[in-house]
Design a protein around this motif. Structure first.
Motif, PDB file in Angstrom:
ATOM      1  N   TRP A 140     -16.949   3.871   3.301  1.00 57.95           N
ATOM      2  CA  TRP A 140     -15.790   3.076   4.090  1.00 57.95           C
ATOM      3  C   TRP A 140     -15.118   4.182   4.769  1.00 57.95           C
ATOM      4  O   TRP A 140     -15.030   5.408   4.444  1.00 57.95           O
ATOM      5  CB  TRP A 140     -14.862   3.021   2.940  1.00 57.95           C
ATOM      6  N   LEU A 141     -14.566   3.739   5.884  1.00 52.40           N
ATOM      7  CA  LEU A 141     -13.857   4.586   6.718  1.00 52.40           C
ATOM      8  C   LEU A 141     -12.384   4.513   6.081  1.00 52.40           C
ATOM      9  O   LEU A 141     -11.748   3.462   6.330  1.00 52.40           O
ATOM     10  CB  LEU A 141     -13.678   4.015   8.263  1.00 52.40           C
ATOM     11  N   ASN A 142     -11.960   5.802   6.062  1.00 58.90           N
ATOM     12  CA  ASN A 142     -10.558   5.809   5.527  1.00 58.90           C
ATOM     13  C   ASN A 142      -9.593   5.792   6.472  1.00 58.90           C
ATOM     14  O   ASN A 142      -9.314   6.758   7.069  1.00 58.90           O
ATOM     15  CB  ASN A 142     -10.427   6.960   4.459  1.00 58.90           C
ATOM     16  N   SER A 143      -8.810   4.564   6.846  1.00 60.33           N
ATOM     17  CA  SER A 143      -8.041   4.430   8.071  1.00 60.33           C
ATOM     18  C   SER A 143      -6.522   4.856   7.604  1.00 60.33           C
ATOM     19  O   SER A 143      -5.561   4.944   8.243  1.00 60.33           O
ATOM     20  CB  SER A 143      -8.109   3.070   8.543  1.00 60.33           C
ATOM     21  N   TYR A 144      -6.241   5.120   6.191  1.00 58.97           N
ATOM     22  CA  TYR A 144      -5.021   5.375   5.647  1.00 58.97           C
ATOM     23  C   TYR A 144      -4.953   7.022   5.537  1.00 58.97           C
ATOM     24  O   TYR A 144      -4.055   7.377   4.982  1.00 58.97           O
ATOM     25  CB  TYR A 144      -4.977   4.703   4.403  1.00 58.97           C
ATOM     26  N   ILE A 145      -5.714   7.563   5.831  1.00 65.33           N
ATOM     27  CA  ILE A 145      -5.762   9.229   5.770  1.00 65.33           C
ATOM     28  C   ILE A 145      -4.603   9.825   6.684  1.00 65.33           C
ATOM     29  O   ILE A 145      -3.944  10.724   6.165  1.00 65.33           O
ATOM     30  CB  ILE A 145      -7.229   9.622   6.471  1.00 65.33           C
ATOM     31  N   ASP A 146      -4.216   9.321   7.832  1.00 62.45           N
ATOM     32  CA  ASP A 146      -3.106   9.709   8.525  1.00 62.45           C
ATOM     33  C   ASP A 146      -2.418   8.846   9.435  1.00 62.45           C
ATOM     34  O   ASP A 146      -2.936   7.607   9.643  1.00 62.45           O
ATOM     35  CB  ASP A 146      -3.288  11.153   9.342  1.00 62.45           C
ATOM     36  N   ARG A 147      -1.275   9.039   9.964  1.00 62.44           N
ATOM     37  CA  ARG A 147      -0.466   7.910  10.758  1.00 62.44           C
ATOM     38  C   ARG A 147      -1.393   7.581  12.042  1.00 62.44           C
ATOM     39  O   ARG A 147      -1.420   6.452  12.293  1.00 62.44           O
ATOM     40  CB  ARG A 147       0.693   8.586  11.252  1.00 62.44           C
TER      41      ARG A 147
ATOM     42  N   HIS B 297     -10.208  -7.296   1.189  1.00 64.46           N
ATOM     43  CA  HIS B 297      -9.501  -6.713  -0.065  1.00 64.46           C
ATOM     44  C   HIS B 297      -8.763  -5.423   0.212  1.00 64.46           C
ATOM     45  O   HIS B 297      -7.593  -5.267  -0.389  1.00 64.46           O
ATOM     46  CB  HIS B 297     -10.646  -6.834  -1.273  1.00 64.46           C
ATOM     47  N   HIS B 298      -9.198  -4.515   0.713  1.00 66.55           N
ATOM     48  CA  HIS B 298      -8.783  -3.060   0.949  1.00 66.55           C
ATOM     49  C   HIS B 298      -8.534  -2.766   2.163  1.00 66.55           C
ATOM     50  O   HIS B 298      -7.819  -1.764   2.624  1.00 66.55           O
ATOM     51  CB  HIS B 298      -9.488  -1.813   0.049  1.00 66.55           C
ATOM     52  N   ARG B 299      -9.002  -3.686   3.294  1.00 67.60           N
ATOM     53  CA  ARG B 299      -8.760  -3.346   4.607  1.00 67.60           C
ATOM     54  C   ARG B 299      -9.352  -1.888   5.353  1.00 67.60           C
ATOM     55  O   ARG B 299      -8.929  -1.434   6.286  1.00 67.60           O
ATOM     56  CB  ARG B 299      -7.060  -3.207   5.082  1.00 67.60           C
TER      57      ARG B 299
END
Length: 86
Positions: free
Chosen positions: A72-79, A16-18
């Motif tokens: 949840w590991l936030n993989s969207y935190i940086d490029r 759902h949110h990857r």
């Protein structure tokens, strides 16, 4: 550095949110932690608590890492992080 360990996550993120789900590593029912030389640390990660349907009132910003066992590991935190988990 004092490190609190987590179990390895699966190779596929949540559909759902990857995001990747992480759970505390336990040994004999106790959270696993150790002291690691700073030279061995490559980078930190951004973890978000897995709140569920309702956020427990006792969870505060200074205690949530001790109170919550699943994140949840936030993989969207940086490029760079995004590219690692893409």
């Amino acid at each position: 550095a004092y490190i609190k360990w987590f179990e390895p996550f699966t190779s596929a993120p949540n559909q759902h949110h990857r995001l990747y789900k992480l759970s505390r590593s336990l040994r004999g029912g106790e959270k696993v932690a150790s002291i690691v030389p700073l030279a061995n640390i490559v980078r930190s990660v951004h973890l978000m608590p897995n709140f569920g349907a309702v956020v427990p009132r006792e969870w505060m910003s200074d205690t949530v890492l001790d109170n919550c066992n699943t994140f949840w590991l936030n993989s969207y935190i940086d490029r760079y992080t995004f590219s690692l988990f893409k």
